[in-house]
Design a protein around this motif. Sequence first.
Motif, PDB file in Angstrom:
ATOM      1  N   LYS A   1      71.460  -1.747 -23.492  1.00 31.66           N
ATOM      2  CA  LYS A   1      71.645  -2.867 -22.378  1.00 31.66           C
ATOM      3  C   LYS A   1      73.361  -2.726 -22.238  1.00 31.66           C
ATOM      4  O   LYS A   1      73.800  -3.049 -21.079  1.00 31.66           O
ATOM      5  N   MET A   2      74.055  -2.411 -23.291  1.00 31.28           N
ATOM      6  CA  MET A   2      75.385  -2.424 -23.246  1.00 31.28           C
ATOM      7  C   MET A   2      75.967  -1.565 -22.424  1.00 31.28           C
ATOM      8  O   MET A   2      76.714  -1.556 -21.724  1.00 31.28           O
ATOM      9  N   ILE A   3      75.256  -0.314 -22.591  1.00 34.02           N
ATOM     10  CA  ILE A   3      75.878   0.899 -21.505  1.00 34.02           C
ATOM     11  C   ILE A   3      75.319   0.388 -20.044  1.00 34.02           C
ATOM     12  O   ILE A   3      76.269   0.588 -19.287  1.00 34.02           O
ATOM     13  N   VAL A   4      74.256   0.077 -20.018  1.00 32.23           N
ATOM     14  CA  VAL A   4      74.080  -0.162 -18.761  1.00 32.23           C
ATOM     15  C   VAL A   4      75.020  -1.513 -17.833  1.00 32.23           C
ATOM     16  O   VAL A   4      75.447  -1.396 -16.849  1.00 32.23           O
ATOM     17  N   THR A   5      75.272  -2.061 -18.850  1.00 29.19           N
ATOM     18  CA  THR A   5      76.169  -3.496 -18.281  1.00 29.19           C
ATOM     19  C   THR A   5      77.762  -2.861 -18.283  1.00 29.19           C
ATOM     20  O   THR A   5      78.073  -3.261 -17.077  1.00 29.19           O
ATOM     21  N   ARG A   6      78.028  -2.058 -18.893  1.00 31.44           N
ATOM     22  CA  ARG A   6      79.207  -1.353 -18.889  1.00 31.44           C
ATOM     23  C   ARG A   6      79.279  -0.499 -17.664  1.00 31.44           C
ATOM     24  O   ARG A   6      80.331  -0.803 -16.848  1.00 31.44           O
ATOM     25  N   LEU A   7      78.170   0.226 -17.132  1.00 33.66           N
ATOM     26  CA  LEU A   7      78.170   0.799 -15.914  1.00 33.66           C
ATOM     27  C   LEU A   7      78.275  -0.219 -14.774  1.00 33.66           C
ATOM     28  O   LEU A   7      78.936   0.367 -13.810  1.00 33.66           O
ATOM     29  N   ARG A   8      77.647  -1.267 -15.014  1.00 36.68           N
ATOM     30  CA  ARG A   8      77.642  -2.206 -13.891  1.00 36.68           C
ATOM     31  C   ARG A   8      79.068  -2.881 -13.777  1.00 36.68           C
ATOM     32  O   ARG A   8      79.564  -2.995 -12.750  1.00 36.68           O
ATOM     33  N   ASP A   9      79.757  -3.052 -14.668  1.00 34.62           N
ATOM     34  CA  ASP A   9      81.026  -3.864 -14.742  1.00 34.62           C
ATOM     35  C   ASP A   9      82.165  -3.187 -14.776  1.00 34.62           C
ATOM     36  O   ASP A   9      83.235  -3.627 -14.394  1.00 34.62           O
ATOM     37  N   GLU A  10      82.231  -2.023 -15.022  1.00 33.89           N
ATOM     38  CA  GLU A  10      83.482  -1.010 -15.130  1.00 33.89           C
ATOM     39  C   GLU A  10      83.467   0.265 -14.252  1.00 33.89           C
ATOM     40  O   GLU A  10      82.365   1.016 -14.190  1.00 33.89           O
TER      41      GLU A  10
END
Length: 170
Positions: free
Chosen positions: A119-128
């Motif tokens: 989830k943290m990796i996917v969120t980072r991909l979305r946000d950065e």
Amino acid sequence: MAAFPAPTFAAAQGACLGVGLGLLIATDVVFVADTAKIGSPFAALGALLDSGGHALFTERLGPHKTLDLIYTGRLMTGEEAVALGLFSRVFPAAKVQDAATEAARTAAVGPTAAFLASKMIVTRLRDEPLNLWDPMAAEAVAQTQLSGTEDYRQGFAAFRQKRSPVFHGR
């Protein structure tokens, strides 16, 4: 909802509009009823999609489909929303809640540390804005951390023994 530090699941059966739609779009896994009505009818009110809906719609649908839905106020069925990539899966209305509950239960007894890392990796991909190498480096760090967990050892032992793993979130 998008920042909640655990996997999130939702089921939608009826009208998915306004803040309710914003919450659904921000949820990790969303099952919708085939008869659900989803969209942004705010044009008829002289208002606009809120709750982060612009960013989340655009992320999943692209700018053209997002603006089409906003400008026209057209409502989609659950089937159409899933086909467009807005939500995860579609079910008959009578089964959607049970399906989402079962998926959440399955995740709850799964390798929760691994799920949180994903989830943290996917969120980072979305946000950065990232290139291919940044997520690969994050995956390598997370995999190294997970390799020291009981769940990781349990998963590999179960695989070798051709049995189902029993995870404990450790």
